[in-house]
Design an enzyme around this catalytic site. Structure first.
Site, PDB file in Angstrom:
ATOM      1  N   SER A 113       0.807  -1.209   0.000  1.00 38.67           N
ATOM      2  CA  SER A 113       0.000   0.000   0.000  1.00 38.67           C
ATOM      3  C   SER A 113       0.848   1.271   0.000  1.00 38.67           C
ATOM      4  O   SER A 113       1.651   1.485  -0.895  1.00 38.67           O
ATOM      5  CB  SER A 113      -0.963  -0.043   1.188  1.00 38.67           C
ATOM      6  OG  SER A 113      -1.886   1.009   1.099  1.00 38.67           O
ATOM      7  N   HIS A 114       0.698   2.068   1.041  1.00 37.27           N
ATOM      8  CA  HIS A 114       1.360   3.366   1.121  1.00 37.27           C
ATOM      9  C   HIS A 114       2.759   3.265   1.707  1.00 37.27           C
ATOM     10  O   HIS A 114       3.436   4.278   1.848  1.00 37.27           O
ATOM     11  CB  HIS A 114       0.505   4.282   1.990  1.00 37.27           C
ATOM     12  CG  HIS A 114       0.142   3.610   3.272  1.00 37.27           C
ATOM     13  ND1 HIS A 114      -0.792   2.591   3.331  1.00 37.27           N
ATOM     14  CD2 HIS A 114       0.628   3.737   4.517  1.00 37.27           C
ATOM     15  CE1 HIS A 114      -0.860   2.143   4.572  1.00 37.27           C
ATOM     16  NE2 HIS A 114      -0.024   2.815   5.308  1.00 37.27           N
ATOM     17  N   LYS A 126      -1.653  -9.943  -0.706  1.00 34.28           N
ATOM     18  CA  LYS A 126      -2.919 -10.281  -0.073  1.00 34.28           C
ATOM     19  C   LYS A 126      -3.855 -10.972  -1.056  1.00 34.28           C
ATOM     20  O   LYS A 126      -3.772 -10.773  -2.265  1.00 34.28           O
ATOM     21  CB  LYS A 126      -3.571  -9.046   0.546  1.00 34.28           C
ATOM     22  CG  LYS A 126      -4.375  -8.166  -0.363  1.00 34.28           C
ATOM     23  CD  LYS A 126      -5.165  -7.164   0.490  1.00 34.28           C
ATOM     24  CE  LYS A 126      -5.818  -6.119  -0.410  1.00 34.28           C
ATOM     25  NZ  LYS A 126      -6.647  -5.193   0.330  1.00 34.28           N
ATOM     26  N   ASP A 277      -2.212   6.727  -3.364  1.00 39.27           N
ATOM     27  CA  ASP A 277      -1.081   6.046  -2.729  1.00 39.27           C
ATOM     28  C   ASP A 277      -0.465   4.965  -3.614  1.00 39.27           C
ATOM     29  O   ASP A 277      -0.814   4.834  -4.791  1.00 39.27           O
ATOM     30  CB  ASP A 277      -1.509   5.454  -1.388  1.00 39.27           C
ATOM     31  CG  ASP A 277      -2.384   4.224  -1.555  1.00 39.27           C
ATOM     32  OD1 ASP A 277      -3.124   4.152  -2.557  1.00 39.27           O
ATOM     33  OD2 ASP A 277      -2.330   3.330  -0.684  1.00 39.27           O
ATOM     34  N   ASP A 279      -0.719   1.736  -4.075  1.00 40.46           N
ATOM     35  CA  ASP A 279      -1.532   0.776  -4.821  1.00 40.46           C
ATOM     36  C   ASP A 279      -2.858   1.369  -5.292  1.00 40.46           C
ATOM     37  O   ASP A 279      -3.711   0.647  -5.818  1.00 40.46           O
ATOM     38  CB  ASP A 279      -1.784  -0.485  -3.988  1.00 40.46           C
ATOM     39  CG  ASP A 279      -2.570  -0.196  -2.721  1.00 40.46           C
ATOM     40  OD1 ASP A 279      -2.429   0.921  -2.172  1.00 40.46           O
ATOM     41  OD2 ASP A 279      -3.326  -1.074  -2.280  1.00 40.46           O
ATOM     42  N   ASP A 281      -5.489   2.836  -3.724  1.00 39.92           N
ATOM     43  CA  ASP A 281      -6.791   2.763  -3.043  1.00 39.92           C
ATOM     44  C   ASP A 281      -7.051   3.959  -2.132  1.00 39.92           C
ATOM     45  O   ASP A 281      -8.185   4.197  -1.738  1.00 39.92           O
ATOM     46  CB  ASP A 281      -6.966   1.430  -2.299  1.00 39.92           C
ATOM     47  CG  ASP A 281      -5.868   1.154  -1.294  1.00 39.92           C
ATOM     48  OD1 ASP A 281      -4.935   1.976  -1.178  1.00 39.92           O
ATOM     49  OD2 ASP A 281      -5.944   0.096  -0.628  1.00 39.92           O
ATOM     50  N   ARG A 282      -6.008   4.718  -1.797  1.00 41.10           N
ATOM     51  CA  ARG A 282      -6.224   5.887  -0.931  1.00 41.10           C
ATOM     52  C   ARG A 282      -6.312   7.167  -1.760  1.00 41.10           C
ATOM     53  O   ARG A 282      -5.853   7.213  -2.908  1.00 41.10           O
ATOM     54  CB  ARG A 282      -5.075   6.037   0.062  1.00 41.10           C
ATOM     55  CG  ARG A 282      -4.988   4.904   1.051  1.00 41.10           C
ATOM     56  CD  ARG A 282      -3.892   5.174   2.063  1.00 41.10           C
ATOM     57  NE  ARG A 282      -3.933   4.148   3.103  1.00 41.10           N
ATOM     58  CZ  ARG A 282      -3.398   4.281   4.293  1.00 41.10           C
ATOM     59  NH1 ARG A 282      -2.770   5.392   4.627  1.00 41.10           N
ATOM     60  NH2 ARG A 282      -3.490   3.303   5.185  1.00 41.10           N
ATOM     61  N   THR A 344     -11.420  -0.764  12.294  1.00 43.72           N
ATOM     62  CA  THR A 344     -10.466  -0.329  11.272  1.00 43.72           C
ATOM     63  C   THR A 344     -10.175  -1.453  10.281  1.00 43.72           C
ATOM     64  O   THR A 344     -10.018  -2.600  10.680  1.00 43.72           O
ATOM     65  CB  THR A 344      -9.166   0.113  11.975  1.00 43.72           C
ATOM     66  OG1 THR A 344      -9.458   1.265  12.750  1.00 43.72           O
ATOM     67  CG2 THR A 344      -8.069   0.432  10.975  1.00 43.72           C
ATOM     68  N   GLU A 363     -12.620   5.649   5.632  1.00 45.38           N
ATOM     69  CA  GLU A 363     -11.770   5.623   6.814  1.00 45.38           C
ATOM     70  C   GLU A 363     -10.980   6.916   6.894  1.00 45.38           C
ATOM     71  O   GLU A 363     -10.658   7.519   5.864  1.00 45.38           O
ATOM     72  CB  GLU A 363     -10.775   4.474   6.721  1.00 45.38           C
ATOM     73  CG  GLU A 363     -11.393   3.104   6.727  1.00 45.38           C
ATOM     74  CD  GLU A 363     -10.337   2.030   6.926  1.00 45.38           C
ATOM     75  OE1 GLU A 363     -10.151   1.606   8.067  1.00 45.38           O
ATOM     76  OE2 GLU A 363      -9.689   1.635   5.942  1.00 45.38           O
ATOM     77  N   LYS A 376     -11.302   0.176  -1.127  1.00 44.83           N
ATOM     78  CA  LYS A 376     -11.355   1.625  -1.248  1.00 44.83           C
ATOM     79  C   LYS A 376     -10.741   1.984  -2.590  1.00 44.83           C
ATOM     80  O   LYS A 376     -10.011   1.198  -3.189  1.00 44.83           O
ATOM     81  CB  LYS A 376     -10.631   2.282  -0.088  1.00 44.83           C
ATOM     82  CG  LYS A 376      -9.219   1.816   0.144  1.00 44.83           C
ATOM     83  CD  LYS A 376      -8.802   2.207   1.555  1.00 44.83           C
ATOM     84  CE  LYS A 376      -7.444   1.633   1.897  1.00 44.83           C
ATOM     85  NZ  LYS A 376      -7.395   1.060   3.238  1.00 44.83           N
ATOM     86  N   ARG A 496      -1.528   4.890  17.604  1.00 46.69           N
ATOM     87  CA  ARG A 496      -2.292   5.948  16.928  1.00 46.69           C
ATOM     88  C   ARG A 496      -3.245   6.574  17.941  1.00 46.69           C
ATOM     89  O   ARG A 496      -4.000   5.875  18.623  1.00 46.69           O
ATOM     90  CB  ARG A 496      -3.100   5.385  15.779  1.00 46.69           C
ATOM     91  CG  ARG A 496      -2.267   4.662  14.720  1.00 46.69           C
ATOM     92  CD  ARG A 496      -2.995   4.665  13.385  1.00 46.69           C
ATOM     93  NE  ARG A 496      -2.463   3.704  12.440  1.00 46.69           N
ATOM     94  CZ  ARG A 496      -1.334   3.857  11.741  1.00 46.69           C
ATOM     95  NH1 ARG A 496      -0.595   4.931  11.914  1.00 46.69           N
ATOM     96  NH2 ARG A 496      -0.939   2.942  10.882  1.00 46.69           N
TER      97      ARG A 496
END
Ligand code: G1P
Ligand code: ZN
Length: 543
Positions: A113-114, A126, A277, A279, A281-282, A344, A363, A376, A496
């Site tokens: 991802s990011h 995944k 991002d 991949d 999705d963001r 989450t 999210e 997403k 977080r």
């Protein structure tokens, strides 16, 4: 011998999290590491004999080599077919779309991802199921179970498969179809959004900057924004995917997309800015001089989605992850539609989307999506914004001001403390947990605790229960803080802390977020005793 059965044994630490298995690239490249995980995945989903899988990744370092191993293992395990993105590239939402559109049996996405990419950075893999979404926990549990008992894996002995030319070929009896990564996705977007309207917006002089962050959305954004929608050439920057994302951190937030922020807050800012991002999705949304938090973006999209053809009949409902601000709850209440709070991780939205209970979800970590796929989707969010901007002819800042005037403004920020000693981080969370009930009614930093608990989720569709999903503390007056440990970090623990403060008074809608959040931040530091428990004072990343 074209097929090999290789003896192996279990490798520690192959438990997939919410986003599959994410580790350092050096770990994935260890002997048998990837192979063990791929075989465990195949075994965990009941084998791949006769099945069709979609395979693609975000182009990060090791993408190509890993795809070759996956294809050779799929063939050796009897898969009928693999649909692979040209050059091994596919964004995460594009994989989700292909799985659904081709009615395939699932897919494998190669990405962290990011997280940064490169020989010394991160890699991940995944499995997504036949609905196009991340595998649910019962499936990832099976995969993990298989990884603990693995004795052999199967792989074809022969060399590589040509993934750099479009079309059909076969590999040891398995069909391999190499597809244009963009085509099916662009087609889906044209069915959801009013491309004529958006084209007219750009033709009328509307300007935009899309920062692909040297990652997977480059080819998609070039083709859709500059190609189909006629945005000026140069609208898309950093649009060529690179194995190490240009040495950057492909996370679309004000820290890592600082170049974009500088442009959008500069003298010659375009009308609209966005980023995606690693991949794809963001998403990050920023107007001229107006950054939109992901939580606020979800609320705005919920309020205005009906302006896009794909959502013209309104929304069935919306969902947000627990730490995401409650801005969208207020919009949903006004619209009279259902609003769900989930743990989450995107996988929790899947059941709600499949059951038709929600149409939009999002999210705080910059993920927004809808029932068009089961991931997403960064570029989708950007196109929905564009469709709304084209319909309303308002600026981003005006749209947000209007929303806040109607529903109030949920000031929001997330503070991340990275690479914290795991024992210390767990001790801090345990200490918090142990005092939750005694907190109710007490006053901290001038804020009175209204409720305090550890979030547990009962899935309304399949009845499953997920516990331990983060500590949430709400205060009277619209403040809330949430504490949880990251499930995606690759080193130590990441704490977080999420801060939120609702303001409804007309003269409190344009404050500096840090000022609006000062009290709740102080309360969070006192309640968690973070500094004493971990030795940390300032967060590493504030978004
Ligand atoms: C983070 C985000 C979460 C997102 C996940 C995968 O998880 O906070 O919203 O679903 O990445 O992209 P975390 O590291 O907080 O567990
Ligand atoms: Zn991502």
């Amino acid at each position: 011998m074209p097929m090999q059965t290789v003896r192996t044994r279990p490798i520690e630490g192959q438990k997939p999290g919410t986003s599959g298995l994410r580790k350092k690239t050096t770990v994935f490249k260890r002997p048998h590491y990837l192979e063990n995980y791929v075989q465990s995945t195949f075994d965990g989903i009941g084998g791949v004999q006769g099945k069709t899988l979609v395979v693609g990744g975000d182009g990060r370092f090791f993408n190509d080599d890993a795809i070759q191993i996956i294809l050779r293992m799929a063939a050796a395990n009897g898969a009928a077919k693999c649909i692979v993105g040209h050059g091994g590239l596919l964004s995460t939402p594009a994989v989700s779309n292909l799985i659904r559109r081709r009615h395939s049996d699932g897919g494998l996405i190669l990405s962290a991802s990011h997280n940064p990419g490169g020989p010394d950075a991160d890699f991940g893999l995944k499995y997504n199921g036949p609905n196009g979404g991340p595998a649910p926990e019962n499936v990832t549990d099976k995969i993990f179970g298989c990884s603990k008992e693995i004795e052999i894996y199967k792989i074809t002995a022969s060399g590589g498969v040509d993934i750099d030319n479009l079309g059909n070929r076969s590999h040891q009896g398995m069909q391999v179809e190499i597809v244009d990564p963009v085509a099916d996705y662009a087609d889906l977007m044209q069915r959801i959004f009013d491309f004529d309207k958006i084209r007219a917006l750009f033709a009328g002089g509307f300007t935009m900057r899309f920062d692909a962050m040297h990652a997977i959305t480059g080819p998609y954004a070039h083709a859709i924004l500059e190609g189909l929608l006629g945005a000026a050439k140069g609208t898309v920057v950093n649009g060529t995917p690179s194995p190490d994302f240009g040495g950057g951190h492909p996370d679309p937030n004000p820290i890592w997309a600082k170049d974009l922020m500088d442009v959008m807050y500069g003298a010659d800012a375009p009308d609209f800015g966005a980023a995606s991002d690693g991949d794809g999705d963001r998403n990050m949304i920023v107007g001229r001089g107006a950054y939109v938090t992901p939580s606020d973006s979800l609320a705005l999209l919920c309020a205005k989605a009906h302006l896009a053809p794909g959502y013209k009949d309104g929304l069935a409902g919306v969902a947000r992850s627990m730490p995401t601000s409650r801005a969208v709850d207020r919009v949903a209440q006004r619209l009279g539609i259902g609003c769900y709070e989930t743990p989450t991780g995107w996988k929790f939205f899947g059941n709600l989307l499949d059951a038709g209970k929600v149409t939009l979800c999002g999210e705080e970590s910059a993920g927004t999506g809808s029932d068009h796929v089961r991931e997403k989707d960064g570029l989708w969010a950007v196109l929905l914004w564009l469709n709304i901007l084209a319909e309303t002819k308002q600026s981003v800042a005006d749209l947000m001001a209007e929303l806040w005037a109607t529903d109030g403004r949920c000031y929001y920020s997330r503070h991340d403390y990275e690479d914290v000693d795991s024992d210390k981080a767990n001790a801090m969370m345990d200490a918090l947990r142990s005092k939750l009930t005694s907190l109710v009614g007490t006053t901290v930093a001038g804020l009175t605790v209204e409720a305090a608990d550890e979030f547990a989720y009962d899935d309304p569709v399949d009845g499953s229960r997920s516990t331990g999903q983060g500590v949430r503390i709400t205060f009277s007056g619209g403040a809330r803080t949430v504490f949880r440990l990251s499930g995606t970090g690759t080193e130590g623990a990441t704490i977080r802390i999420y801060l939120e403060q609702l303001k409804t008074a007309a003269d409190k809608l344009q404050m500096e977020p840090a000022d609006a959040l000062a009290d709740v931040r102080e309360a969070a530091m006192i309640l968690s005793d973070l500094s004493a428990m971990t030795g940390r004072v300032d967060p590493d990343v504030i978004t």
